[in-house]
Design a protein around this motif. Sequence first.
Motif, PDB file in Angstrom:
ATOM      1  N   UNK A  80      82.490  43.488  67.286  1.00 49.83           N
ATOM      2  CA  UNK A  80      83.053  42.524  68.230  1.00 49.83           C
ATOM      3  C   UNK A  80      81.997  41.526  68.683  1.00 49.83           C
ATOM      4  N   UNK A  81      80.780  41.994  68.928  1.00 47.95           N
ATOM      5  CA  UNK A  81      79.690  41.097  69.330  1.00 47.95           C
ATOM      6  C   UNK A  81      79.361  40.111  68.203  1.00 47.95           C
ATOM      7  N   UNK A  82      79.274  40.621  66.977  1.00 50.33           N
ATOM      8  CA  UNK A  82      78.969  39.764  65.834  1.00 50.33           C
ATOM      9  C   UNK A  82      80.026  38.672  65.683  1.00 50.33           C
ATOM     10  N   UNK A  83      81.291  39.051  65.777  1.00 50.20           N
ATOM     11  CA  UNK A  83      82.368  38.076  65.623  1.00 50.20           C
ATOM     12  C   UNK A  83      82.353  37.036  66.726  1.00 50.20           C
ATOM     13  N   UNK A  84      82.120  37.474  67.954  1.00 47.78           N
ATOM     14  CA  UNK A  84      82.096  36.532  69.075  1.00 47.78           C
ATOM     15  C   UNK A  84      80.925  35.562  68.954  1.00 47.78           C
ATOM     16  N   UNK A  85      79.780  36.053  68.501  1.00 49.37           N
ATOM     17  CA  UNK A  85      78.608  35.185  68.348  1.00 49.37           C
ATOM     18  C   UNK A  85      78.855  34.129  67.274  1.00 49.37           C
ATOM     19  N   UNK A  86      79.438  34.513  66.164  1.00 46.20           N
ATOM     20  CA  UNK A  86      79.717  33.549  65.097  1.00 46.20           C
ATOM     21  C   UNK A  86      80.768  32.528  65.532  1.00 46.20           C
ATOM     22  N   UNK A  87      81.771  32.991  66.266  1.00 45.64           N
ATOM     23  CA  UNK A  87      82.808  32.076  66.722  1.00 45.64           C
ATOM     24  C   UNK A  87      82.226  30.998  67.634  1.00 45.64           C
ATOM     25  N   UNK A  88      81.211  31.370  68.391  1.00 51.08           N
ATOM     26  CA  UNK A  88      80.637  30.414  69.349  1.00 51.08           C
ATOM     27  C   UNK A  88      79.514  29.579  68.751  1.00 51.08           C
ATOM     28  N   UNK A  89      78.727  30.177  67.838  1.00 51.62           N
ATOM     29  CA  UNK A  89      77.502  29.511  67.389  1.00 51.62           C
ATOM     30  C   UNK A  89      77.455  29.208  65.892  1.00 51.62           C
ATOM     31  N   UNK A  90      78.436  29.653  65.129  1.00 54.42           N
ATOM     32  CA  UNK A  90      78.449  29.345  63.710  1.00 54.42           C
ATOM     33  C   UNK A  90      78.341  30.579  62.835  1.00 54.42           C
ATOM     34  N   UNK A  91      78.679  30.422  61.577  1.00 53.40           N
ATOM     35  CA  UNK A  91      78.847  31.550  60.666  1.00 53.40           C
ATOM     36  C   UNK A  91      77.571  32.312  60.382  1.00 53.40           C
ATOM     37  N   UNK A  92      76.402  31.673  60.521  1.00 52.10           N
ATOM     38  CA  UNK A  92      75.144  32.352  60.217  1.00 52.10           C
ATOM     39  C   UNK A  92      74.404  32.793  61.479  1.00 52.10           C
ATOM     40  N   UNK A  93      75.063  32.713  62.628  1.00 51.34           N
ATOM     41  CA  UNK A  93      74.419  33.116  63.883  1.00 51.34           C
ATOM     42  C   UNK A  93      74.357  34.633  63.978  1.00 51.34           C
ATOM     43  N   UNK A  94      73.265  35.119  64.566  1.00 49.42           N
ATOM     44  CA  UNK A  94      73.096  36.565  64.762  1.00 49.42           C
ATOM     45  C   UNK A  94      72.641  36.827  66.199  1.00 49.42           C
ATOM     46  N   UNK A  95      73.294  37.777  66.892  1.00 50.88           N
ATOM     47  CA  UNK A  95      72.928  38.060  68.280  1.00 50.88           C
ATOM     48  C   UNK A  95      71.774  39.050  68.389  1.00 50.88           C
ATOM     49  N   UNK A  96      70.725  38.656  69.076  1.00 48.45           N
ATOM     50  CA  UNK A  96      69.727  39.628  69.489  1.00 48.45           C
ATOM     51  C   UNK A  96      70.274  40.460  70.629  1.00 48.45           C
ATOM     52  N   UNK A  97      69.484  41.418  71.084  1.00 46.40           N
ATOM     53  CA  UNK A  97      69.980  42.328  72.119  1.00 46.40           C
ATOM     54  C   UNK A  97      70.381  41.621  73.418  1.00 46.40           C
ATOM     55  N   UNK A  98      69.735  40.487  73.829  1.00 42.68           N
ATOM     56  CA  UNK A  98      70.236  39.822  75.037  1.00 42.68           C
ATOM     57  C   UNK A  98      71.680  39.350  74.909  1.00 42.68           C
ATOM     58  N   UNK A  99      72.072  38.910  73.703  1.00 41.85           N
ATOM     59  CA  UNK A  99      73.457  38.476  73.529  1.00 41.85           C
ATOM     60  C   UNK A  99      74.403  39.655  73.356  1.00 41.85           C
ATOM     61  N   UNK A 100      73.892  40.780  72.860  1.00 37.10           N
ATOM     62  CA  UNK A 100      74.708  42.000  72.867  1.00 37.10           C
ATOM     63  C   UNK A 100      75.047  42.352  74.314  1.00 37.10           C
ATOM     64  N   UNK A 101      74.029  42.312  75.172  1.00 34.98           N
ATOM     65  CA  UNK A 101      74.267  42.602  76.593  1.00 34.98           C
ATOM     66  C   UNK A 101      75.177  41.552  77.219  1.00 34.98           C
ATOM     67  N   UNK A 102      74.938  40.280  76.896  1.00 34.77           N
ATOM     68  CA  UNK A 102      75.722  39.199  77.463  1.00 34.77           C
ATOM     69  C   UNK A 102      77.209  39.357  77.157  1.00 34.77           C
ATOM     70  N   UNK A 103      77.513  39.915  75.998  1.00 33.43           N
ATOM     71  CA  UNK A 103      78.901  40.098  75.595  1.00 33.43           C
ATOM     72  C   UNK A 103      79.636  41.085  76.499  1.00 33.43           C
ATOM     73  N   UNK A 104      78.934  42.101  76.976  1.00 34.46           N
ATOM     74  CA  UNK A 104      79.590  43.174  77.716  1.00 34.46           C
ATOM     75  C   UNK A 104      79.443  43.058  79.228  1.00 34.46           C
TER      76      UNK A 104
END
Length: 256
Positions: A80-104
């Motif tokens: 879910x985090x991976x999908x949300x990050x790509x939807x917001x930032x583009x197909x090759x975007x990858x979330x580091x742990x701060x964005x994993x936390x930001x998601x929840x």
Amino acid sequence: MLSYQHGYHAGNLADVHKHALLAWMLRYLTAKDKPLFYLETHAGRGLYDLAAPEAAKTGEAAAGITRAEPMLPRDHPYRAVLAATRARHGATAYPGSPLVADHFLRPGDSCHLAELHPAEHAALSQASTRATLHKADGLALAHALLPPTPRRGLALIDPSYEVKTEYGDLARLIPQLHAKWNVGVILLWYPILPDERHRPMVRSLQSALPDAISHEVAFTPARPGHGMQGSGMFMVNPPWGTKEEAARLDGLFAKL
């Protein structure tokens, strides 16, 4: 260390291990309607581009998240985090742990991220929307902020281990932080290298904190000459069900 930049390693199998466990824990912890404190001591830039030259140079993402993601259960919170990050930032975007936390994390939760590297800190300030950022030594910050308010929370300690003395320092630090914050979830990530330099640290931590869980996964190095052959997470006060989730990840890594 100010020389370390995670862009070369983002999305590797160690990230898959660490971020899958982190996402699972944060989903569990935020399911309860109680405020949560979150701390990262080595946050990095938060958002990475897996098409960037740094990622292409090492090939670690190609050997990591690109291979592993299709094997994750479709309902896994990491997906879910991976999908949300790509939807917001583009197909090759990858979330580091701060964005994993930001998601929840929710509006009533608190989030503190430490990053000393000037370029990484500047990028983090653009990537993370809900955190209090600290251009400070993360381990010193942990001492300063713990125990937090609210006391319910999670701290992720994810050093670069570029200095061998970090292993001994962390063997002493984690029990100190637990003594100050005995209800907090404390996660320590560590690399598994051929010389097994992590072993004395883990043995010391297991002796000091016998109820904690140490979970390790092994994998083939991403390229010839690359030393990391596994990933470890030492978990103090892990949420209920963590052992079962770790066992599911064992099954994933066995297929890689």
